[in-house]
Design an enzyme around this catalytic site. Sequence first.
Site, short mmCIF file in Angstrom:
data_model
loop_
_atom_site.label_atom_id
_atom_site.label_comp_id
_atom_site.label_asym_id
_atom_site.label_seq_id
_atom_site.Cartn_x
_atom_site.Cartn_y
_atom_site.Cartn_z
N TYR A 249 39.62 45.05 30.91
CA TYR A 249 40.28 44.74 29.64
C TYR A 249 41.60 45.50 29.50
CZ TYR A 249 36.64 41.97 27.36
OH TYR A 249 35.78 40.97 27.00
N LYS B 280 28.23 45.60 39.91
CA LYS B 280 28.28 44.76 41.11
C LYS B 280 28.74 45.64 42.27
CE LYS B 280 28.55 40.69 41.88
NZ LYS B 280 27.61 39.83 42.65
N ASP C 115 24.77 40.11 38.08
CA ASP C 115 24.39 38.69 38.11
C ASP C 115 22.88 38.54 38.00
OD1 ASP C 115 24.22 39.85 40.64
OD2 ASP C 115 24.78 38.03 41.72
N ASP D 27 30.45 42.18 27.84
CA ASP D 27 30.89 41.06 27.01
C ASP D 27 30.01 39.84 27.30
OD1 ASP D 27 32.63 39.57 25.28
OD2 ASP D 27 33.57 38.72 27.07
N ASP E 157 26.52 38.18 25.04
CA ASP E 157 26.46 36.82 24.49
C ASP E 157 25.16 36.13 24.92
OD1 ASP E 157 28.96 36.94 23.25
OD2 ASP E 157 29.50 34.91 23.89
#
Length: 369
Positions: free
Chosen positions: A142, A193, A226, A250, A254
């Site tokens: 970000y 990751k 993932d 983020d 969701d």
Amino acid sequence: MPGFDLLFLPGDGIGPEVMGEVKRTIAWFNAHSSKTIDTDDDLVGGCAYDAHGEAISDAAMDKARAADAVMLGAVGGPKWDDVPYDARPEAGLLRLRKDLDLFANLRPAICYPALADASSLRREFVEGLDIMIVRELTGGVYFGEPKEITDLGNGQKRAVDTQVYDSFEIERIAEVAFDLARKRGNKVHSAEKRNVMKTGVLWHEVVTRLHDEKFGDVELEHILADNCAMQLVRNPKQFDVIVTDNLFGDILSDAAAMLTGSLGMLPSASLGAEDKTGKRPAMYEPVHGSAPDIAGQGKANPIATIASFGMALRYSFAMGAEADLLDAAIADVLDQGLRTPDIMQDGMTEIGTEAMGTAIIEALDRLSA
Ligand code: IPM
Ligand code: MG
């Protein structure tokens, strides 16, 4: 009377509507508690751009720094699709996060029993769900530099975003996650990751070291981000606290939000570090966005924003009993079958934003009597 200062930044779209219900909730608490919450208002997002040509003014930033906490509604909408990138509505939100150093974003995903059938998963998978996503909020892709699009001169352009983490940033967010886990289910999943990203390798290393040094009593599991997304929709109840970076947080939040029935239900707290006087910068906001498609129609679900105020009671104002009362009032209203359109189900009663706010206040009256 001891008092607190709360700055309202309702923002765009449904932000002002849902924030209106928070104001009424605060008036209730001011009338029923020994502590007063004083409020002030300012602009953020597209409305700030319309007024000042920037997504948040320096004056509003000064107010945010001075306040005990900030309550933010939502920012953005198609009206501002073409404003310069640095002045886009989201830039106001990102500046608040960065300049107030709100590195710890707490996003609880709780499934209210009354809403278990509104989830996209079957009841047995989500009933009793209580996950806390701890998202790093001031670093990573970000904010990393360079962040640019360059013209290569041959008809091609190149876009670069930079994913960058220093070890102290990972350590302080992991510390928040381990501390929270001790007060909950005592289990942390750390998602990154490391199979493809250097930041993931460092993330794994720092979290492991901190765990060995200070938090050996907390169960720690490393999980690839993932796989974490997959496990969230496969068997979400295996999670207690998930700690992860800004971008993965983020996305995963969701996904977790939808498990609870609606994005309109989820609150969040963004916290900084305590200063020498014990003051901790804090901002509270719903996880949902500005929902321009339903703005101004009185249909928006105010629960996420009211529950965010509940988090302010808990984390900024040391009013834990009041926060519990507010959570109980929300659960009570859902048990009565009252629903805004986003969580409407067969046999329930559909109501709008203001009626939902009123129902929560009536439940506060009843539960505190
Ligand atoms: C969120 C939002 C923001 C983010 C946007 C509005 C910039 O999606 O708070 O999750 O990406 O962080
Ligand atoms: Mg988001």
